[in-house]
Design a protein around this motif. Structure first.
Motif, PDB file in Angstrom:
ATOM      1  N   ALA A 273      36.632  70.635  40.506  1.00 21.05           N
ATOM      2  CA  ALA A 273      35.936  71.807  41.036  1.00 21.05           C
ATOM      3  C   ALA A 273      36.808  72.541  42.051  1.00 21.05           C
ATOM      4  O   ALA A 273      36.856  73.778  42.075  1.00 21.05           O
ATOM      5  N   PHE A 274      37.510  71.777  42.891  1.00 23.93           N
ATOM      6  CA  PHE A 274      38.392  72.380  43.890  1.00 23.93           C
ATOM      7  C   PHE A 274      39.497  73.190  43.224  1.00 23.93           C
ATOM      8  O   PHE A 274      39.797  74.322  43.630  1.00 23.93           O
ATOM      9  N   LEU A 275      40.130  72.618  42.196  1.00 22.87           N
ATOM     10  CA  LEU A 275      41.236  73.291  41.516  1.00 22.87           C
ATOM     11  C   LEU A 275      40.762  74.578  40.852  1.00 22.87           C
ATOM     12  O   LEU A 275      41.443  75.612  40.913  1.00 22.87           O
ATOM     13  N   LEU A 276      39.600  74.535  40.227  1.00 24.46           N
ATOM     14  CA  LEU A 276      39.069  75.735  39.569  1.00 24.46           C
ATOM     15  C   LEU A 276      38.708  76.808  40.595  1.00 24.46           C
ATOM     16  O   LEU A 276      38.935  78.002  40.371  1.00 24.46           O
ATOM     17  N   ARG A 277      38.156  76.381  41.738  1.00 27.86           N
ATOM     18  CA  ARG A 277      37.846  77.340  42.800  1.00 27.86           C
ATOM     19  C   ARG A 277      39.125  77.952  43.359  1.00 27.86           C
ATOM     20  O   ARG A 277      39.190  79.159  43.627  1.00 27.86           O
ATOM     21  N   LEU A 278      40.130  77.125  43.559  1.00 27.48           N
ATOM     22  CA  LEU A 278      41.413  77.610  44.080  1.00 27.48           C
ATOM     23  C   LEU A 278      41.995  78.681  43.168  1.00 27.48           C
ATOM     24  O   LEU A 278      42.412  79.758  43.624  1.00 27.48           O
ATOM     25  N   GLU A 279      42.022  78.409  41.868  1.00 26.79           N
ATOM     26  CA  GLU A 279      42.614  79.350  40.921  1.00 26.79           C
ATOM     27  C   GLU A 279      41.779  80.621  40.815  1.00 26.79           C
ATOM     28  O   GLU A 279      42.319  81.725  40.722  1.00 26.79           O
ATOM     29  N   SER A 280      40.465  80.466  40.835  1.00 31.55           N
ATOM     30  CA  SER A 280      39.591  81.638  40.747  1.00 31.55           C
ATOM     31  C   SER A 280      39.780  82.546  41.959  1.00 31.55           C
ATOM     32  O   SER A 280      39.872  83.778  41.831  1.00 31.55           O
ATOM     33  N   ALA A 281      39.873  81.941  43.154  1.00 37.72           N
ATOM     34  CA  ALA A 281      40.042  82.729  44.373  1.00 37.72           C
ATOM     35  C   ALA A 281      41.400  83.429  44.385  1.00 37.72           C
ATOM     36  O   ALA A 281      41.504  84.613  44.735  1.00 37.72           O
ATOM     37  N   ALA A 282      42.461  82.708  43.997  1.00 38.94           N
ATOM     38  CA  ALA A 282      43.800  83.313  43.985  1.00 38.94           C
ATOM     39  C   ALA A 282      43.877  84.443  42.968  1.00 38.94           C
ATOM     40  O   ALA A 282      44.516  85.475  43.204  1.00 38.94           O
ATOM     41  N   ARG A 283      43.216  84.249  41.837  1.00 40.62           N
ATOM     42  CA  ARG A 283      43.213  85.284  40.795  1.00 40.62           C
ATOM     43  C   ARG A 283      42.478  86.537  41.272  1.00 40.62           C
ATOM     44  O   ARG A 283      42.900  87.667  41.010  1.00 40.62           O
ATOM     45  N   GLN A 284      41.387  86.311  41.999  1.00 39.37           N
ATOM     46  CA  GLN A 284      40.613  87.437  42.509  1.00 39.37           C
ATOM     47  C   GLN A 284      41.418  88.223  43.553  1.00 39.37           C
ATOM     48  O   GLN A 284      41.399  89.462  43.565  1.00 39.37           O
ATOM     49  N   ILE A 285      42.143  87.515  44.411  1.00 38.98           N
ATOM     50  CA  ILE A 285      42.974  88.173  45.429  1.00 38.98           C
ATOM     51  C   ILE A 285      44.057  89.005  44.752  1.00 38.98           C
ATOM     52  O   ILE A 285      44.350  90.137  45.168  1.00 38.98           O
ATOM     53  N   THR A 286      44.664  88.460  43.688  1.00 35.74           N
ATOM     54  CA  THR A 286      45.704  89.199  42.967  1.00 35.74           C
ATOM     55  C   THR A 286      45.142  90.480  42.376  1.00 35.74           C
ATOM     56  O   THR A 286      45.785  91.542  42.428  1.00 35.74           O
ATOM     57  N   ARG A 287      43.922  90.409  41.835  1.00 32.32           N
ATOM     58  CA  ARG A 287      43.286  91.605  41.270  1.00 32.32           C
ATOM     59  C   ARG A 287      43.042  92.655  42.341  1.00 32.32           C
ATOM     60  O   ARG A 287      43.265  93.854  42.137  1.00 32.32           O
ATOM     61  N   GLN A 288      42.569  92.225  43.523  1.00 35.87           N
ATOM     62  CA  GLN A 288      42.260  93.155  44.601  1.00 35.87           C
ATOM     63  C   GLN A 288      43.531  93.844  45.092  1.00 35.87           C
ATOM     64  O   GLN A 288      43.529  95.031  45.404  1.00 35.87           O
ATOM     65  N   LEU A 289      44.628  93.104  45.141  1.00 32.25           N
ATOM     66  CA  LEU A 289      45.891  93.681  45.596  1.00 32.25           C
ATOM     67  C   LEU A 289      46.441  94.674  44.588  1.00 32.25           C
ATOM     68  O   LEU A 289      47.232  95.558  44.942  1.00 32.25           O
TER      69      LEU A 289
END
Length: 360
Positions: free
Chosen positions: A342-358
């Motif tokens: 769950a931690f790994l999936l949350r980490l990747e989801s959050a990083a992916r979302q930040i990349t999209r926002q940037l």
């Protein structure tokens, strides 16, 4: 107290270390405060809670799975990747004098409590300090034999006074004789620290072979298979692949790396390698199912076989089996434990979302 309490120091000792902000216990345990829902390093400078409001955990991921949040002041997820100073000093001394025999008296003279050292090594290396030293010396002997040294020279150079004692210790450690080891492929291993607890990485000249959490139940069986079925001689050490995966893991956990570049070598059946190859194509931050992988392989009825091969993956995170979920969206099983998945999936989801926002 958590399920790993047998690996932890006595409760009273941890309470004292917490109240005294004792840096000697960095990496040995984490303090979780029930009233605030926050977990900290032992040396955190924040106001200390009442002992009755505290519980202790051996690993940061256990705190996370119990519902605690990381302290913003002492940043325990960062500290999880840092061995305490007294361990760093000891390892430096071992490197400087690899022939030295470290008895309990020597450790005490250096201000190190042998029992505390034993606990720390068992928790972070999966073996005692003395067992690690013994395997390390034998690994040096293995390296000498591979380079053409005689067995006699290798035995005496690593401190053995009798050839029979050296041969017995060598066979017990490497599951082969010194003579046969000259023709085997060395598999070097090192411990890596991560926000989710210690991992072990193993690599040979062709690439990374294993990356697992030290508390994975199947780890012992996996290492034995590498030794017995594939003929590896396993020894502590370093090579370029191990250095690279350490750097890439740090970048991955910081959200900066989305594709591992370290070279891989994956011994296994043809079908298992096909499944692992499919796992490697799952995009960062996305998930798939066993059924989907089976269909991609042209074997839609092989969902169970895909699940079995998925569980046999020895390269946690790098070959992302954590991105495989159940058809109903459930997390399903994971060798490192569902909280880590769950931690790994949350980490990747959050990083992916930040990349999209940037990007906007």
């Amino acid at each position: 107290m958590n399920l790993h309490s047998t690996l932890l120091p006595p409760h009273a000792e941890m309470v004292r270390a917490m109240l005294d902000r004792d840096t000697a216990y960095e990496g040995v345990f984490f303090t979780a405060v029930k009233t605030t829902g926050i977990f900290c390093r032992p040396s955190c400078t924040a106001r200390k809670p009442k002992p009755e409001n505290v519980e202790f955990f051996a690993h940061a991921d256990e705190c996370l799975s119990a519902g605690y949040r990381a302290c913003l002041r002492c940043k325990p997820l960062d500290a999880a990747a840092i061995a305490p100073d007294w361990v760093h000093a000891l390892l430096k001394s071992v490197d400087a004098g690899p022939e030295q025999r470290w008895t309990d008296a020597h450790l005490l003279a250096e201000g190190i409590e042998p029992l505390k050292l034993r606990r720390w090594f068992k928790q972070h290396f999966g073996m005692t300090f003395h067992a690690w030293l013994r395997t390390r010396r034998l690994g040096m002997a293995l390296g000498g034999i591979k380079q053409g040294d005689s067995i006699d020279s290798a035995a005496f150079d690593c401190g053995y006074e009798s050839l029979s004692g050296f041969r017995d210790a060598f066979k017990k450690s490497f599951h082969t004789t010194p003579g046969r080891a000259a023709n085997s492929e060395p598999l070097l291993f090192t411990r890596l620290t991560t926000p989710l607890g210690p991992m072990i990485a193993m690599a040979e000249r062709r690439g990374l072979v294993l990356l697992e959490f030290l508390d994975r139940p199947a780890l012992t069986r996996e290492v034995e298979e590498l030794q017995n079925r594939y003929g590896y001689a396993v020894a502590p050490g370093h090579n370029l692949h191990l250095q690279q995966i350490e750097q890439e893991l740090a970048q991955y956990f910081s959200g900066q790396l989305k594709q591992f570049k370290v070279a891989l070598h994956l011994p296994g059946s043809e079908f298992a390698r096909q499944v692992w190859a499919e796992l490697a194509t799952i995009p960062y931050g996305q998930t798939t199912t066993y059924g989907t992988i089976a269909a991609r392989l042209g074997k839609p009825g092989a969902r169970r076989a895909v699940g079995l091969a998925n569980g046999q993956n020895r390269l946690s995170i790098v070959v992302p089996c954590h991105r495989v979920i159940g058809a109903d969206g459930s997390l399903t099983g994971y060798g490192g434990g569902q909280p880590r998945k769950a931690f790994l999936l949350r980490l990747e989801s959050a990083a992916r979302q930040i990349t999209r926002q940037l990007a906007f």
